[in-house]
Design a protein around this motif. Structure first.
Motif, mmCIF file in Angstrom:
data_model
loop_
_atom_site.group_PDB
_atom_site.id
_atom_site.type_symbol
_atom_site.label_atom_id
_atom_site.label_comp_id
_atom_site.label_asym_id
_atom_site.label_seq_id
_atom_site.Cartn_x
_atom_site.Cartn_y
_atom_site.Cartn_z
ATOM 1 N N ALA A 197 0.827 -1.212 0.000
ATOM 2 C CA ALA A 197 0.000 0.000 0.000
ATOM 3 C C ALA A 197 0.861 1.262 0.000
ATOM 4 O O ALA A 197 0.585 2.223 -0.727
ATOM 5 C CB ALA A 197 -0.926 -0.007 1.221
ATOM 6 N N LEU A 198 1.916 1.275 0.784
ATOM 7 C CA LEU A 198 2.771 2.453 0.864
ATOM 8 C C LEU A 198 3.515 2.706 -0.443
ATOM 9 O O LEU A 198 3.797 3.861 -0.787
ATOM 10 C CB LEU A 198 3.760 2.309 2.017
ATOM 11 C CG LEU A 198 3.145 2.372 3.418
ATOM 12 C CD1 LEU A 198 4.209 2.143 4.483
ATOM 13 C CD2 LEU A 198 2.445 3.701 3.635
ATOM 14 N N ALA A 199 3.825 1.646 -1.171
ATOM 15 C CA ALA A 199 4.488 1.826 -2.461
ATOM 16 C C ALA A 199 3.590 2.580 -3.439
ATOM 17 O O ALA A 199 4.079 3.284 -4.331
ATOM 18 C CB ALA A 199 4.879 0.473 -3.040
ATOM 19 N N VAL A 240 -9.864 13.588 1.736
ATOM 20 C CA VAL A 240 -8.752 12.666 1.979
ATOM 21 C C VAL A 240 -8.925 11.414 1.129
ATOM 22 O O VAL A 240 -10.038 11.023 0.773
ATOM 23 C CB VAL A 240 -8.647 12.267 3.471
ATOM 24 C CG1 VAL A 240 -8.408 13.486 4.339
ATOM 25 C CG2 VAL A 240 -9.892 11.517 3.938
ATOM 26 N N TRP A 241 -7.795 10.812 0.797
ATOM 27 C CA TRP A 241 -7.832 9.445 0.301
ATOM 28 C C TRP A 241 -8.019 8.515 1.491
ATOM 29 O O TRP A 241 -7.515 8.781 2.595
ATOM 30 C CB TRP A 241 -6.504 9.052 -0.327
ATOM 31 C CG TRP A 241 -6.158 9.556 -1.677
ATOM 32 C CD1 TRP A 241 -6.564 9.057 -2.889
ATOM 33 C CD2 TRP A 241 -5.243 10.625 -1.993
ATOM 34 N NE1 TRP A 241 -5.968 9.754 -3.915
ATOM 35 C CE2 TRP A 241 -5.163 10.723 -3.394
ATOM 36 C CE3 TRP A 241 -4.503 11.507 -1.212
ATOM 37 C CZ2 TRP A 241 -4.357 11.666 -4.031
ATOM 38 C CZ3 TRP A 241 -3.704 12.449 -1.834
ATOM 39 C CH2 TRP A 241 -3.642 12.519 -3.239
ATOM 40 N N THR A 242 -8.722 7.407 1.300
ATOM 41 C CA THR A 242 -8.647 6.296 2.247
ATOM 42 C C THR A 242 -8.307 5.047 1.454
ATOM 43 O O THR A 242 -8.643 4.926 0.270
ATOM 44 C CB THR A 242 -9.948 6.076 3.049
ATOM 45 O OG1 THR A 242 -10.894 5.336 2.272
ATOM 46 C CG2 THR A 242 -10.557 7.383 3.517
ATOM 47 N N MET A 243 -7.634 4.137 2.129
ATOM 48 C CA MET A 243 -7.184 2.914 1.458
ATOM 49 C C MET A 243 -7.059 1.805 2.490
ATOM 50 O O MET A 243 -6.601 2.048 3.614
ATOM 51 C CB MET A 243 -5.833 3.162 0.784
ATOM 52 C CG MET A 243 -5.357 2.062 -0.135
ATOM 53 S SD MET A 243 -3.753 2.529 -0.879
ATOM 54 C CE MET A 243 -3.675 1.338 -2.211
ATOM 55 N N ASN A 244 -7.463 0.609 2.124
ATOM 56 C CA ASN A 244 -7.252 -0.537 2.989
ATOM 57 C C ASN A 244 -5.820 -1.030 2.868
ATOM 58 O O ASN A 244 -5.176 -0.861 1.825
ATOM 59 C CB ASN A 244 -8.218 -1.668 2.628
ATOM 60 C CG ASN A 244 -9.664 -1.315 2.904
ATOM 61 O OD1 ASN A 244 -9.942 -0.391 3.674
ATOM 62 N ND2 ASN A 244 -10.584 -2.033 2.287
#
Length: 225
Positions: A40-42, A100-104
């Motif tokens: 996810a961080l990539a 904001v973005w949200t992401m799992n």
């Protein structure tokens, strides 16, 4: 206003992973040689200019240690887990007032950067832009889908699968009672106003929510090298 910050959901118990999460949180389960949260961080690092915040609950000290050398700010949810809506509202002092973005943190992607796609498609007047997956491109997903869109109107129903990635205005969170609640409550109001929008992802996506998902995700990534 364009988004600046990202909320990364990382507080879940990972119970469907069985023994794999007996001694570690699900975001540290490895796929293709690196932890899920690093996948996810990539995607986030080259796109998100502002804060990245991860909420923690189950075995939080392990994620705090893992993320200590990154720009991610961590926020423990104690004593109780707050679900997606409550967790996002709890993190707003770190995320700011804008969209904001949200992401799992438990999904793997093969194709264009999902956060960049959302940024490019975000427009004034939207309150939410959800990135969704056609069922044929959702690897290992067995549900019937979450949303239907005819191009102008979005409704709930079997069809497109919500990927966990979105851009969202957070103003309405303050009006929802209780500490722990789902973002579905916020989406319901947006659906009534016609301000929730759908963007369809052209690549493949694998929700690594169970042990079999690890193999499926690794096979998916191998096909897209």
């Amino acid at each position: 206003m364009t988004p600046e910050a990202l909320m990364l959901f990382a507080a879940g118990f990972g119970t469907r992973m069985g023994a794999l999460t007996a001694d570690r949180p699900k975001p540290l389960v490895e796929v293709a040689g690196k932890p899920l949260i690093d996948h996810a961080l990539a995607l986030a690092d080259p796109v998100v200019p502002g804060p990245i915040v991860a909420n923690l609950h189950y075995r939080p000290e392990q994620l705090e240690q893992h993320l200590a050398a990154t720009r991610v700010q961590t926020l423990r949810e104690e004593p109780d887990i707050l679900d997606t809506g409550g967790g996002l509202r709890n993190a707003l002092p770190l995320l700011g007032d804008g969209p904001v973005w949200t992401m799992n943190s438990d999904a793997v992607w093969a194709g264009p950067n999902p956060l960049a796609m959302l940024k490019d498609a975000w427009r004034d007047g939207m309150e939410a832009l959800l990135l969704c997956i056609p069922p044929a491109q959702a690897i290992g997903h067995k549900g019937q889908g979450d949303f239907v869109s005819d191009g102008s109107k979005v409704s709930r129903g079997p069809g497109l699968i919500f990927s966990g990635a979105q851009i969202l205005r957070t103003d309405g969170l303050r009006d929802i009672p209780g500490d722990s609640f789902s973002l579905n409550l916020l989406w319901n109001d947006m659906l009534k106003r016609g301000t929730l929008h759908i963007l369809t992802y052209p690549g493949q996506w694998c929700d690594v929510g169970h042990p079999e998902g690890i193999t499926l995700a690794e096979e998916m990534l191998a096909r897209h090298v």
